[in-house]
Design an enzyme around this catalytic site. Structure first.
Site, mmCIF file in Angstrom:
data_model
loop_
_atom_site.group_PDB
_atom_site.id
_atom_site.type_symbol
_atom_site.label_atom_id
_atom_site.label_comp_id
_atom_site.label_asym_id
_atom_site.label_seq_id
_atom_site.Cartn_x
_atom_site.Cartn_y
_atom_site.Cartn_z
ATOM 1 N N CYS A 73 48.785 62.396 24.239
ATOM 2 C CA CYS A 73 47.874 63.367 24.850
ATOM 3 C C CYS A 73 47.534 62.870 26.254
ATOM 4 O O CYS A 73 48.139 61.916 26.744
ATOM 5 C CB CYS A 73 46.619 63.569 24.002
ATOM 6 S SG CYS A 73 45.510 62.135 23.981
ATOM 7 N N ALA A 74 46.550 63.489 26.889
ATOM 8 C CA ALA A 74 46.249 63.146 28.275
ATOM 9 C C ALA A 74 45.601 61.774 28.422
ATOM 10 O O ALA A 74 45.998 60.971 29.267
ATOM 11 C CB ALA A 74 45.358 64.214 28.900
#
Length: 377
Positions: A73-74
């Site tokens: 994910c980020a």
């Protein structure tokens, strides 16, 4: 048992080793399609994490049983949550420590060249496609196009028994924040940049220093500058053997000349660079650019991004053998309308007009580099 984590460094090793890896990317679809971790033998599944809040039952049959799974994910939080859910279902998995932010900042060092006079190392920022260099001769080192991770270069110089005495930027970067000014402040090294790039802090202008010499190194700023990507872009010729081409010549393309909103004008400069300056350089000179577009295609058997000028001429034959009008038309067609993310803020920081703390710098740099123009078919 706590779910496993995988570091960006470990992912780089898998990229270099062409290993199999199944990446379960839980960012938004647009973010995934714009920029992802790329590996020759990587397989991908993209489902935004918010679609998994009620459980992962519907995605279980999309996950492999014979490949290592990495959730991405980020920033880490969402991938860790999803990895925990998979682990509870008995699916062996790991999450990327630090998320795509850590991937964006990971560097690895490769030896490029060595002879009795110099050793040259390339620093590859795999998540951004950015390249920087260290040239060592005796107990001195020169850094080319450093990223903002100043400790990486200081540690590398220390390992080589050298002190950083010179730092050069080939141009004012638009896709990442330069570490040159900070590195110069910390080490006391001289920092060189073209005055025409518009930086407002103190530096040594190449207009007054077209040759840098130390120990057994002679770095020549090409007598006729090599504009095209930015008006003040330069290339560095070291010991008549290595061409540090900045963003002028890439392994599979040329620097895009549209970031200043003067596509035709700067493309005309780029044509003159290719046909009047580069044409005078021998085929056996090794070209070392500041960016690459495709890691798997551009990394060579020696493990670094670079090639002889002769091979680059053959690979980009259309661009190196065109009339001026055909060249300008071709560059205009292939210059992407998508500019590097946040490039105006990054340019302002690199000029010294804006300040940004570490968190802001991370946010601005997220995403791929978009500095190249590739020939159109």
């Amino acid at each position: 048992m706590a779910v496993k984590e995988m570091t960006a460094s470990e992912v780089v090793e898998k990229v270099l080793g062409k290993e199999n890896l199944f990446i379960f990317d839980v960012r938004n679809e647009s973010d995934f399609h714009d920029w992802k971790i790329e590996g020759e033998n990587f397989v991908y599944l993209n489902i935004p994490y918010f679609e998994l809040l009620d459980g992962i039952e519907e995605v279980k049959d999309k996950l492999p049983v014979d490949k290592e799974i990495l959730v991405v994910c980020a920033k880490e939080g969402s991938s860790k949550m999803v990895a925990d859910m998979l682990d509870e279902e008995g699916i062996d998995t790991a999450y990327l420590k630090g998320g795509m932010k850590s991937w964006s900042e990971q560097l690895y060092k490769a030896k490029v060249y060595e002879d009795v006079d110099i050793q040259v190392y390339q620093f590859v920022r795999v998540g951004k496609g950015c390249l920087s260099y260290m040239i060592v001769s005796g107990d001195e080192a020169l850094i080319v196009d450093p990223a903002r991770f100043t400790n990486e270069y200081m540690e590398a110089a220390k390992e080589s028994g050298a002190k950083i005495t010179h730092i050069v930027d080939s141009h004012l970067h638009a896709d990442h924040i330069s570490g040159a000014k900070e590195l110069a402040d910390v080490t006391g090294a001289g920092y060189y940049l073209m005055k025409s790039e518009g930086a407002v802090f103190d530096f040594l202008p190449f207009e007054d220093h077209d040759r840098i010499t130390f120990k057994n190194v002679e770095l020549e700023v090409l007598a006729v500058k090599t504009p095209g990507h930015t008006p003040g872009s330069v290339s560095f010729f070291v010991n008549q053997k290595l061409l540090f081409s900045g963003d002028t010549i890439f392994i599979s393309g040329l620097g895009r000349p549209d970031l200043g909103n003067k596509v035709r004008e700067w493309a005309n400069d780029l044509y003159d660079t290719v046909y009047n300056k580069v044409s005078e350089i021998a085929d056996d000179v090794i070209v070392l650019p500041s960016h690459y577009a495709d890691f798997d295609l551009e990394i060579n058997k020696a493990g670094f991004i670079g090639d002889t000028l002769g091979n680059i001429r053959k690979r980009n034959e259309k661009m190196f053998n065109a009339t001026r009008e055909d060249f300008l038309n071709d560059v205009e067609k292939s210059a992407s309308s998508i500019k590097p993310p946040n490039f105006e803020d990054i340019v302002a920081i690199n000029k010294g007009i804006q300040d940004a703390d570490n968190e802001r710098q991370q946010e601005l740099e997220i995403g791929p580099n978009r500095c190249a123009v590739h020939h159109t078919e």
